[in-house]
Design a protein around this motif. Structure first.
Motif, mmCIF file in Angstrom:
data_model
loop_
_atom_site.group_PDB
_atom_site.id
_atom_site.type_symbol
_atom_site.label_atom_id
_atom_site.label_comp_id
_atom_site.label_asym_id
_atom_site.label_seq_id
_atom_site.Cartn_x
_atom_site.Cartn_y
_atom_site.Cartn_z
ATOM 1 N N VAL A 161 0.852 -1.189 0.000
ATOM 2 C CA VAL A 161 0.000 0.000 0.000
ATOM 3 C C VAL A 161 0.886 1.237 0.000
ATOM 4 N N CYS A 162 0.335 2.344 -0.502
ATOM 5 C CA CYS A 162 1.076 3.602 -0.491
ATOM 6 C C CYS A 162 0.102 4.760 -0.342
ATOM 7 N N ASP A 163 0.622 5.878 0.182
ATOM 8 C CA ASP A 163 -0.194 7.076 0.318
ATOM 9 C C ASP A 163 0.366 8.241 -0.495
ATOM 10 N N GLY A 164 1.282 7.944 -1.405
ATOM 11 C CA GLY A 164 1.918 8.980 -2.214
ATOM 12 C C GLY A 164 3.247 9.434 -1.643
ATOM 13 N N THR A 165 3.479 9.136 -0.349
ATOM 14 C CA THR A 165 4.734 9.496 0.317
ATOM 15 C C THR A 165 5.409 8.270 0.920
ATOM 16 N N ASN A 166 4.616 7.394 1.531
ATOM 17 C CA ASN A 166 5.125 6.218 2.234
ATOM 18 C C ASN A 166 4.574 4.939 1.609
ATOM 19 N N THR A 167 5.295 3.848 1.820
ATOM 20 C CA THR A 167 4.846 2.529 1.381
ATOM 21 C C THR A 167 4.937 1.554 2.543
#
Length: 135
Positions: free
Chosen positions: A81-87
């Motif tokens: 999963v990712c939030d655009g900054t972290n994975t």
């Protein structure tokens, strides 16, 4: 057609021409993408980027990875999963033949791209095949 949420409550009712949502719920329909690829002739212990997706479009990826090095085989599923900054990732359903696990998985962001990475424990002539599904 009746769509249910994870608690078996009616989330939506679909007929041939309409979609009816209960007033307390929302239905989000997204895009799912599938692809596959492979890397061959890998030797040593260098980190390999084996899968990626655009974090602006997708927030998760499910990868089925099969690694072979001679007669040694390592197959595993990896969820990212990712939030655009972290994975974040988790690996499961590990199956091996021969010497066992052939390396480790990690993830990282490169710009807006979420990347799945693999670090071999000591490849001689490794082939990595990856199938991914993104949502």
């Amino acid at each position: 057609i009746t769509l249910q949420d994870s608690l078996a409550r009616t989330a939506a009712t679909i007929t041939t021409s309409t979609v009816t949502l209960p007033s307390t719920s929302a239905l989000v329909i997204g895009v799912v993408k599938n692809d596959a690829g492979s890397l061959t002739g890998i030797s040593g212990t260098g980190i390999q980027t084996i899968g990626s997706f655009d974090s602006a479009t997708y927030k998760s990826g499910k990868f089925v990875v099969t690694i072979s090095d001679g007669s040694n085989i390592h197959s595993q599923e990896v969820l990212m999963v990712c939030d655009g900054t972290n994975t974040a990732i988790t690996g499961y359903a590990v199956v091996t033949l021969g010497t066992g696990v052939l390396g480790t998985f990690s993830s990282a962001m490169s710009g807006a791209t979420a990347q799945l990475k693999f670090t071999p424990t000591g490849a001689t002539s490794m082939t990595i095949k990856v199938s991914g599904q993104y949502a």
